[in-house]
Design a protein around this motif. Structure first.
Motif, PDB file in Angstrom:
ATOM      1  N   THR A 195      -9.215   9.267  -0.095  1.00 35.16           N
ATOM      2  CA  THR A 195      -8.901   7.901  -0.506  1.00 35.16           C
ATOM      3  C   THR A 195      -7.443   7.533  -0.259  1.00 35.16           C
ATOM      4  O   THR A 195      -7.152   6.457   0.276  1.00 35.16           O
TER       5      THR A 195
ATOM      6  N   TRP B 269      -6.730   6.859   3.328  1.00 36.01           N
ATOM      7  CA  TRP B 269      -7.303   5.570   3.727  1.00 36.01           C
ATOM      8  C   TRP B 269      -6.500   4.414   3.155  1.00 36.01           C
ATOM      9  O   TRP B 269      -6.389   3.358   3.783  1.00 36.01           O
ATOM     10  N   THR B 270      -5.929   4.589   1.973  1.00 32.25           N
ATOM     11  CA  THR B 270      -5.057   3.557   1.415  1.00 32.25           C
ATOM     12  C   THR B 270      -3.879   3.316   2.355  1.00 32.25           C
ATOM     13  O   THR B 270      -3.541   2.168   2.666  1.00 32.25           O
TER      14      THR B 270
ATOM     15  N   ASP C  64      -5.838   2.273  -4.679  1.00 34.72           N
ATOM     16  CA  ASP C  64      -6.752   3.405  -4.600  1.00 34.72           C
ATOM     17  C   ASP C  64      -8.128   3.109  -5.190  1.00 34.72           C
ATOM     18  O   ASP C  64      -9.140   3.571  -4.658  1.00 34.72           O
TER      19      ASP C  64
ATOM     20  N   HIS D 116       0.832  -1.206   0.000  1.00 33.08           N
ATOM     21  CA  HIS D 116       0.000   0.000   0.000  1.00 33.08           C
ATOM     22  C   HIS D 116       0.869   1.260   0.000  1.00 33.08           C
ATOM     23  O   HIS D 116       0.440   2.309  -0.475  1.00 33.08           O
TER      24      HIS D 116
ATOM     25  N   THR E 285     -10.003   1.025  -2.659  1.00 34.93           N
ATOM     26  CA  THR E 285     -10.185   1.832  -1.454  1.00 34.93           C
ATOM     27  C   THR E 285     -11.256   2.890  -1.669  1.00 34.93           C
ATOM     28  O   THR E 285     -12.046   3.180  -0.769  1.00 34.93           O
TER      29      THR E 285
ATOM     30  N   ASN F  89      -5.160   1.707   5.710  1.00 36.69           N
ATOM     31  CA  ASN F  89      -5.439   0.287   5.529  1.00 36.69           C
ATOM     32  C   ASN F  89      -4.146  -0.507   5.377  1.00 36.69           C
ATOM     33  O   ASN F  89      -4.022  -1.622   5.894  1.00 36.69           O
TER      34      ASN F  89
END
Length: 90
Positions: free
Chosen positions: A44, A47-48, A33, A25, A36, A51
């Motif tokens: 995004t 959050w990528t 992406d 990631h 996600t 995660n």
């Protein structure tokens, strides 16, 4: 004296694979992406990375026998949470 039980090779392989996916990631975020964005349409890229960090830590927890149960419970909770995020966006 108690003998140590054999370590679980499948669990270690799963942990290494999950940790590797988490690290990916950070090295190739564009590859993640698209997926996600389906669960996290705003912010995004952040959050990528989040995660990825979660998967890296959970994978490492699963690799080591002493933290494997905690990592497995965490992976179950993380998977349920991600599924909920995806379902909510549909």
């Amino acid at each position: 004296m108690r003998a140590r039980s054999a370590d679980s090779i499948p669990a270690r392989v799963l942990g290494v694979a999950l940790a590797g996916a988490g690290a990916a990631h950070f090295t190739a975020p564009r590859a993640f992406d698209g997926l996600t964005a389906k669960a996290f349409p705003r912010e995004t890229r952040q959050w990528t990375y989040r995660n990825g960090a979660t998967e890296l830590l959970l994978g490492l927890a699963i690799v080591y026998r002493r933290t494997r149960v905690l990592g497995s419970v965490g992976l179950f909770a993380y998977t349920a949470w991600l599924g909920g995020q995806l379902a909510r966006r549909r």
